[in-house]
Write an enzyme that holds these catalytic residues in place. Structure first.
Site, PDB file in Angstrom:
ATOM      1  N   ASP A 155       0.837  -1.196   0.000  1.00  0.00           N
ATOM      2  CA  ASP A 155       0.000   0.000   0.000  1.00  0.00           C
ATOM      3  C   ASP A 155       0.874   1.249   0.000  1.00  0.00           C
ATOM      4  O   ASP A 155       2.007   1.237   0.492  1.00  0.00           O
ATOM      5  CB  ASP A 155      -0.973  -0.002   1.177  1.00  0.00           C
ATOM      6  CG  ASP A 155      -0.286   0.067   2.532  1.00  0.00           C
ATOM      7  OD1 ASP A 155       0.692  -0.684   2.737  1.00  0.00           O
ATOM      8  OD2 ASP A 155      -0.713   0.858   3.394  1.00  0.00           O
ATOM      9  N   GLU A 164      -0.033  -0.733   5.970  1.00  0.00           N
ATOM     10  CA  GLU A 164       1.024  -0.091   6.753  1.00  0.00           C
ATOM     11  C   GLU A 164       0.878   1.418   6.764  1.00  0.00           C
ATOM     12  O   GLU A 164       1.150   2.065   7.782  1.00  0.00           O
ATOM     13  CB  GLU A 164       2.398  -0.477   6.187  1.00  0.00           C
ATOM     14  CG  GLU A 164       3.556  -0.234   7.140  1.00  0.00           C
ATOM     15  CD  GLU A 164       4.128   1.169   7.067  1.00  0.00           C
ATOM     16  OE1 GLU A 164       4.920   1.538   7.950  1.00  0.00           O
ATOM     17  OE2 GLU A 164       3.792   1.917   6.111  1.00  0.00           O
TER      18      GLU A 164
END
Length: 397
Positions: A76, A141
């Site tokens: 991500d 994250e």
């Protein structure tokens, strides 16, 4: 079958997936396509929690006999922001003058691309590591970090997975590849301080208690004296006020309350619990020592709320893991890396509860910026470092 030995090709495939948290964006699918030809079994569990988005994660395992090495990271990325401000489209992976542009190039699709290329080269040359290798890759994250690595670790552990060491591929180098390995992280503790006053007219202050005066007094007690002078491996503990608010839209009204949010990055002098106690003690003493204004007898009234799940300080001592990576970096770059605990938090704070963990990746100067980018030469260098590390950690070269 063609193996994914080229880190630039791997990275381009990942950048072209717009995996802005919490979207998977095709990034895990692209990564799975790289890993299956290398002999990995891939699972993609989705985790959920109330009030947070569902997150898809990837767990890939290549079996073997001996110690188990984990590589961890995230696909991500943060939003691109104003795409018109980019010189090259943020999800196009354009290469200009030997540099690849794109969101996630550094943080941290580049690290994943290089580790996969390193594994592929090792498989192509030797048949692969003799011991088990796992990749734990999250899509959470850069977000709330609730349905990502922490849940993925719990899920894998329940399935019987045990790891001997972890390499986290976050960008750790400040200026050039080889500068720095992260061997620990400071703790992080956040809270909100609210001072309770008495609302009133600004022209009649004697009928009110202005909470802003009290808030300034209490914040001054938190900002000094210093909590400590630092330790052998950690910077001094530091508190920063991150917001101040009274929720007041009128200029002639003394507000009823004033609040301030703060964050503390703390070293191994403290635990989260002992630091909370110190902060409470400072506030209690300051609230009694000084009042809202001269002539008042009541102590400053306040509430203190702590944010859940503080990050705890940790330091990795595993000599095999640190030494093998340090020697691999030096052999490729000629630079002996500094062992550091600087910077913010990372998913290493979760991994350290399961096995020793260190962090090493690309140069982080452009992470989260417009025109995030990485030189192709750095991708090649990091791939060679990872390849050498894999072979040396398993005792194969």
């Amino acid at each position: 079958m063609k193996l994914p030995t080229d880190p630039a090709e791997n990275l381009a495939a990942l950048i072209r997936c717009p995996s802005v948290t919490p979207a998977e964006g095709g990034a895990l699918t692209a990564l799975e396509a790289m890993l299956v030809p290398l002999g990995f079994t891939v699972e993609r569990p989705v985790f959920s929690a109330d009030g947070t988005p569902d997150i898809e994660n990837l767990h890939a395992r290549r079996s073997g006999e001996g110690p188990h090495l984990m590589f961890a990271g995230h696909t991500d990325v943060v939003p691109a922001g104003d795409e018109a401000a980019w010189t090259h489209a943020p999800f196009a992976a354009e290469i200009v003058d030997g540099v690849m542009y794109g969101r996630g190039a550094v943080d941290m699709k580049g690290g994943i691309a290089c580790f996969v290329a390193a594994l592929a080269r090792h498989v192509g040359a030797t048949g692969g590591p003799r011991g088990p290798v796992s990749l734990l890759i999250t899509g959470d994250e850069e977000g709330p970090a609730i349905n990502g690595t922490v849940r993925l670790l719990e899920w894998a552990a329940r399935k019987g997975e045990r790891w001997d060491a972890c390499l986290l591929g976050e960008p750790t180098n400040p200026d050039r590849l080889g500068d720095m390995i992260k061997v620990g992280r400071r703790g992080s503790l956040s809270g909100t301080l609210t001072v309770l006053g008495r609302q009133g007219h600004a022209a009649y202050p004697h009928l009110a208690d202005n909470p802003v005066r009290g808030l300034m007094t209490l914040l001054d007690a938190l900002l000094g004296p210093p909590f400590d002078a630092g330790t052998e491996r950690f910077q001094p503990t530091n508190l920063e006020v991150t917001s101040v608010d009274v929720g007041n839209t009128a200029t002639n009204v003394i507000p009823a309350r004033a609040s301030a949010a703060f964050n503390v990055r703390f070293n191994d002098t403290w635990s989260a619990e002992s630091l909370q106690a110190e902060i409470h003690n400072r506030l209690d003493a300051a609230s009694r020592r000084r009042k809202y204004r001269k002539g008042r007898k009541e102590p400053i009234g306040f509430d203190l709320a702590w944010r859940d799940n503080p990050s705890h300080v940790f330091l990795t001592h595993d000599e095999k893991l640190i030494g093998t990576l340090s020697r691999s970096v030096e052999a490729v770059t000629g630079v002996r890396p500094v062992l550091s605990t600087s910077g913010g938090t990372s998913d290493a704070r979760f991994i350290k509860d399961y096995c020793p963990v260190v962090e090493f990746g690309l140069v982080g100067q452009t992470m989260h910026m417009v025109d995030e980018r990485v030189p192709l030469a750095d991708l090649e260098t990091l791939t060679e470092i990872y390849r050498r590390f894999i072979g040396n950690w398993f005792g194969e070269q």
